[in-house]
Motif scaffolding. Structure first.
Motif, PDB file in Angstrom:
ATOM      1  N   LYS A 115      -1.252  -1.468   2.502  1.00 57.01           N
ATOM      2  CA  LYS A 115       0.129  -1.427   2.973  1.00 57.01           C
ATOM      3  C   LYS A 115       1.127  -1.365   1.828  1.00 57.01           C
ATOM      4  CE  LYS A 115      -0.399  -1.431   7.434  1.00 57.01           C
ATOM      5  NZ  LYS A 115       0.043  -0.255   8.235  1.00 57.01           N
ATOM      6  N   SER A 116       0.800  -2.008   0.698  1.00 54.43           N
ATOM      7  CA  SER A 116       1.735  -2.008  -0.426  1.00 54.43           C
ATOM      8  C   SER A 116       1.969  -0.594  -0.939  1.00 54.43           C
ATOM      9  CB  SER A 116       1.198  -2.885  -1.564  1.00 54.43           C
ATOM     10  OG  SER A 116      -0.035  -2.382  -2.049  1.00 54.43           O
ATOM     11  N   LYS A 117       0.925   0.230  -0.944  1.00 45.87           N
ATOM     12  CA  LYS A 117       1.052   1.601  -1.415  1.00 45.87           C
ATOM     13  C   LYS A 117       1.759   2.459  -0.369  1.00 45.87           C
ATOM     14  CE  LYS A 117      -3.116   1.111  -4.223  1.00 45.87           C
ATOM     15  NZ  LYS A 117      -2.398   0.795  -5.454  1.00 45.87           N
ATOM     16  N   GLU A 118       1.487   2.194   0.900  1.00 45.32           N
ATOM     17  CA  GLU A 118       2.136   2.936   1.973  1.00 45.32           C
ATOM     18  C   GLU A 118       3.645   2.715   1.935  1.00 45.32           C
ATOM     19  OE1 GLU A 118       2.233   2.701   6.778  1.00 45.32           O
ATOM     20  OE2 GLU A 118       0.248   2.669   5.855  1.00 45.32           O
ATOM     21  N   ARG A 119       4.077   1.501   1.587  1.00 44.65           N
ATOM     22  CA  ARG A 119       5.519   1.213   1.521  1.00 44.65           C
ATOM     23  C   ARG A 119       6.196   2.070   0.457  1.00 44.65           C
ATOM     24  NH1 ARG A 119       6.998  -4.907   0.810  1.00 44.65           N
ATOM     25  NH2 ARG A 119       9.096  -4.074   1.212  1.00 44.65           N
ATOM     26  N   LEU A 120       5.508   2.327  -0.661  1.00 43.36           N
ATOM     27  CA  LEU A 120       6.111   3.090  -1.742  1.00 43.36           C
ATOM     28  C   LEU A 120       6.095   4.583  -1.469  1.00 43.36           C
ATOM     29  CD1 LEU A 120       4.868   1.197  -4.933  1.00 43.36           C
ATOM     30  CD2 LEU A 120       7.116   1.133  -3.864  1.00 43.36           C
ATOM     31  N   ILE A 121       5.031   5.080  -0.890  1.00 46.32           N
ATOM     32  CA  ILE A 121       4.988   6.508  -0.585  1.00 46.32           C
ATOM     33  C   ILE A 121       5.808   6.798   0.661  1.00 46.32           C
ATOM     34  CG2 ILE A 121       3.496   8.438   0.055  1.00 46.32           C
ATOM     35  CD1 ILE A 121       1.327   7.207  -1.653  1.00 46.32           C
ATOM     36  N   GLY A 216       5.137   0.905 -10.510  1.00 46.87           N
ATOM     37  CA  GLY A 216       4.932  -0.183  -9.564  1.00 46.87           C
ATOM     38  C   GLY A 216       3.815   0.047  -8.576  1.00 46.87           C
ATOM     39  N   TYR A 217       3.317   1.290  -8.526  1.00 50.01           N
ATOM     40  CA  TYR A 217       2.346   1.671  -7.502  1.00 50.01           C
ATOM     41  C   TYR A 217       1.069   0.839  -7.583  1.00 50.01           C
ATOM     42  CZ  TYR A 217      -0.399   4.799  -4.505  1.00 50.01           C
ATOM     43  OH  TYR A 217      -1.178   5.316  -3.503  1.00 50.01           O
ATOM     44  N   ASN A 218       0.615   0.530  -8.788  1.00 44.33           N
ATOM     45  CA  ASN A 218      -0.615  -0.240  -8.949  1.00 44.33           C
ATOM     46  C   ASN A 218      -0.361  -1.646  -9.494  1.00 44.33           C
ATOM     47  OD1 ASN A 218      -2.824   1.717  -8.243  1.00 44.33           O
ATOM     48  ND2 ASN A 218      -1.749   2.907  -9.791  1.00 44.33           N
ATOM     49  N   SER A 219       0.837  -2.152  -9.254  1.00 41.80           N
ATOM     50  CA  SER A 219       1.167  -3.487  -9.739  1.00 41.80           C
ATOM     51  C   SER A 219       1.022  -4.512  -8.616  1.00 41.80           C
ATOM     52  CB  SER A 219       2.605  -3.501 -10.275  1.00 41.80           C
ATOM     53  OG  SER A 219       3.521  -3.307  -9.214  1.00 41.80           O
ATOM     54  N   PHE A 220       1.178  -5.776  -8.980  1.00 44.10           N
ATOM     55  CA  PHE A 220       1.123  -6.867  -8.002  1.00 44.10           C
ATOM     56  C   PHE A 220       2.212  -6.646  -6.949  1.00 44.10           C
ATOM     57  CE2 PHE A 220       1.871 -11.019  -6.254  1.00 44.10           C
ATOM     58  CZ  PHE A 220       0.643 -11.659  -6.299  1.00 44.10           C
ATOM     59  N   ALA A 228       7.559  -5.400 -11.298  1.00 46.69           N
ATOM     60  CA  ALA A 228       7.396  -3.944 -11.259  1.00 46.69           C
ATOM     61  C   ALA A 228       7.410  -3.424  -9.827  1.00 46.69           C
ATOM     62  CB  ALA A 228       6.097  -3.557 -11.960  1.00 46.69           C
ATOM     63  N   TYR A 229       6.808  -4.183  -8.909  1.00 49.07           N
ATOM     64  CA  TYR A 229       6.740  -3.717  -7.528  1.00 49.07           C
ATOM     65  C   TYR A 229       8.115  -3.755  -6.860  1.00 49.07           C
ATOM     66  CZ  TYR A 229       4.961  -2.955  -2.810  1.00 49.07           C
ATOM     67  OH  TYR A 229       4.730  -2.432  -1.556  1.00 49.07           O
ATOM     68  N   SER A 230       8.866  -4.823  -7.109  1.00 45.02           N
ATOM     69  CA  SER A 230      10.201  -4.907  -6.504  1.00 45.02           C
ATOM     70  C   SER A 230      11.112  -3.821  -7.069  1.00 45.02           C
ATOM     71  CB  SER A 230      10.808  -6.291  -6.740  1.00 45.02           C
ATOM     72  OG  SER A 230      11.141  -6.492  -8.103  1.00 45.02           O
ATOM     73  N   ILE A 285       7.640  12.695  -1.388  1.00 46.46           N
ATOM     74  CA  ILE A 285       7.087  11.716  -2.323  1.00 46.46           C
ATOM     75  C   ILE A 285       5.558  11.787  -2.300  1.00 46.46           C
ATOM     76  CG2 ILE A 285       6.791   9.241  -2.758  1.00 46.46           C
ATOM     77  CD1 ILE A 285       9.433  10.321  -3.685  1.00 46.46           C
ATOM     78  N   GLY A 286       4.986  11.939  -1.121  1.00 45.36           N
ATOM     79  CA  GLY A 286       3.534  12.045  -1.020  1.00 45.36           C
ATOM     80  C   GLY A 286       2.993  13.230  -1.786  1.00 45.36           C
TER      81      GLY A 286
END
Length: 478
Positions: A115-121, A216-220, A228-230, A285-286
């Motif tokens: 889900k974390s990656k889905e939020r960014l893409i 941020g894609y592969n960060s906590f 980085a993620y925020s 973005i994808g």
């Protein structure tokens, strides 16, 4: 070869992904429902589920992942179970199994991402979906990235390649990180294929924010300010705003360009419904995510493989110099026909894709209980076709650890070579990626030479496999 990962990333991976997956202990909930006769006879594949809760995630990240998968296959065969990243998984290492999951029975296995990656893409991106939405959107993206559409990009790709190479060679004593520079080149081509000739202000703003999202894609995945993620989440929102600006501009000026954005703006489904701005932004973005790191990784490996085999480099150079001379020593641009007639260079690309196997595996999730070759794949379990294992199978590719482009003088057997995936969710931009590589190699070998600063044999994962330290190198103009 080794893979290093920090303790904090390992802990986050286990905890975060475990929260979104059912943790296999001694049974799976899908076992409770009434079984069909075939399912009653089926059993789970062989394999180890590792420790409770943690599974075998520690083993995966404490050793070379290639060795992890290969040792599993050697012990259990071409279908085996494990428990990694908080999820029970079935891994498949044969061409037949990959075809079963990705092609003939693709409707039984949905794409899945954390889900974390889905939020960014973006949740509307086409590779998060099955069904009618995916089918129609995929056809739209394929149309904008088809050979007929991308051939007009050749002069612009040439210009970008020449500009990048000149910047690397000036001043001549500078050392560059090849992978990082290839990412810049690939991003620029991605922008070109999506937007066409975009105003530099928009392009720079997109690149600035995309770089933050990429980090941020592969960060906590925490929303704590300053992480980085925020920062990536905020940058992702800014990208949405930029794309919305561009959409308004295109609509006001009634632009009818044939790049991906134009295709998306003109799209209507069978009910006459257009895509929303958010859907367009998610899919742009994808496409950029899919295009940048993978193409950059392969190009980085190609530079290393050619550098390490001077005889092969000379053969590629002779092939490309013949085209160079036919074009009046580069005064004329490359033609589409010329890019389709580079057999030695193309085999180098194919063998680089096989050796590096940038996409080592893909994640799917069983949408119902599935029986394959007498083994049960329970609903909700992750399913991972292992492309790297297939590409490095000595029965399919003799001496698989040797870089040998001549093996592609004969087409590989069906379902044994899948560098861009397979089936309905395979990469729609594969033709553009290959065109980028062919054009870049042409200008590299005809006009430049290079030297590696650290000709080491290790691999780092970021998350795609690239040579250690990003392949530091110096470049000179001939």
């Amino acid at each position: 070869m080794c893979m290093e990962i920090s303790a904090i990333f390992l802990i986050y991976t286990i905890i975060f992904l475990s929260s979104s997956c059912f943790l296999f202990l001694s049974y799976h909930p899908s076992m409770k429902k009434r079984r069909q006769p075939q399912e009653l006879a089926a059993k789970l594949p062989p394999g180890s589920m590792g420790w409770p809760y943690v599974g075998e995630t520690l083993q995966l990240y404490s050793e070379n992942p290639n060795r992890f998968f290969a040792s599993k296959q050697k012990r259990y065969g071409e279908i085996f179970k494990t428990h990694i990243l908080g999820c029970p998984c079935v891994m498949l290492a044969s061409p037949e199994a990959a075809r079963f999951v990705l092609v003939t029975h693709a409707n039984l296995f949905k794409p899945t991402y954390p889900k974390s990656k889905e939020r960014l893409i973006g949740p509307s991106a086409l590779f998060f979906h099955q069904g009618d939405y995916h089918f129609r959107l995929r056809k739209l993206v394929q149309a904008s990235l088809s050979p007929e559409s991308i051939r007009k990009l050749i002069p612009d790709i040439e210009s970008a390649a020449i500009s990048a190479l000149h910047s690397w060679a000036s001043p001549p004593d500078q050392v560059i990180n090849v992978f990082h520079e290839m990412k810049k080149f690939s991003f620029n081509i991605g922008i070109l294929s999506v937007f066409g000739h975009l105003d530099s202000n928009y392009r720079d703003r997109l690149k600035e924010n995309y770089t933050i999202v990429d980090k941020g894609y592969n960060s906590f995945p925490t929303s704590i300010p300053g992480t980085a993620y925020s920062k990536a989440l905020l940058a992702r929102k800014r990208i949405n705003d930029i794309i919305s600006e561009l959409i308004r501009k295109w609509k006001e000026q009634r632009l009818m360009e044939n790049e991906l954005l134009g295709h998306m703006l003109n799209y209507k489904d069978n009910k006459g419904q257009a895509l929303s701005d958010d859907q367009i932004a998610d899919n742009i973005i994808g496409v950029l995510f899919a295009a940048q790191d993978t193409t950059a990784s392969v190009l980085t490996w190609i530079l290393k493989y050619l550098h390490d085999d001077q005889k092969l480099l000379e053969a590629v150079k002779i092939e490309q110099m013949a085209i160079y001379e036919a074009n009046e020593q580069g005064k004329k641009p490359l033609t589409w026909g010329q890019t389709r007639n580079m057999p030695i260079t193309y085999r180098v690309i194919q063998e680089s894709l096989r050796m590096a196997s940038i996409i080592s595996f893909t994640f799917r999730e069983a949408v119902e209980d599935v029986v394959y070759k007498g083994y049960l794949i329970p609903k909700g379990w992750k399913v991972m076709p292992l492309f790297r294992n297939i590409h490095h199978n000595p029965e399919l590719f003799p001496a698989p650890q040797s870089f040998d482009p001549s093996r592609f003088e004969v087409p590989p057997k069906a379902n044994t070579f899948m560098p861009f995936g397979n089936g309905v969710h395979s990469c729609p931009g594969n033709e553009l990626a290959k065109l980028n590589m062919l054009i870049f190699i042409h200008h590299l070998v005809t006009k430049f030479r290079w030297e590696l600063m650290r000709n080491e044999k290790g691999i780092q994962y970021s998350p795609f496999p690239v040579p250690l330290h990003g392949l530091p190198a110096r470049f000179w103009k001939n």
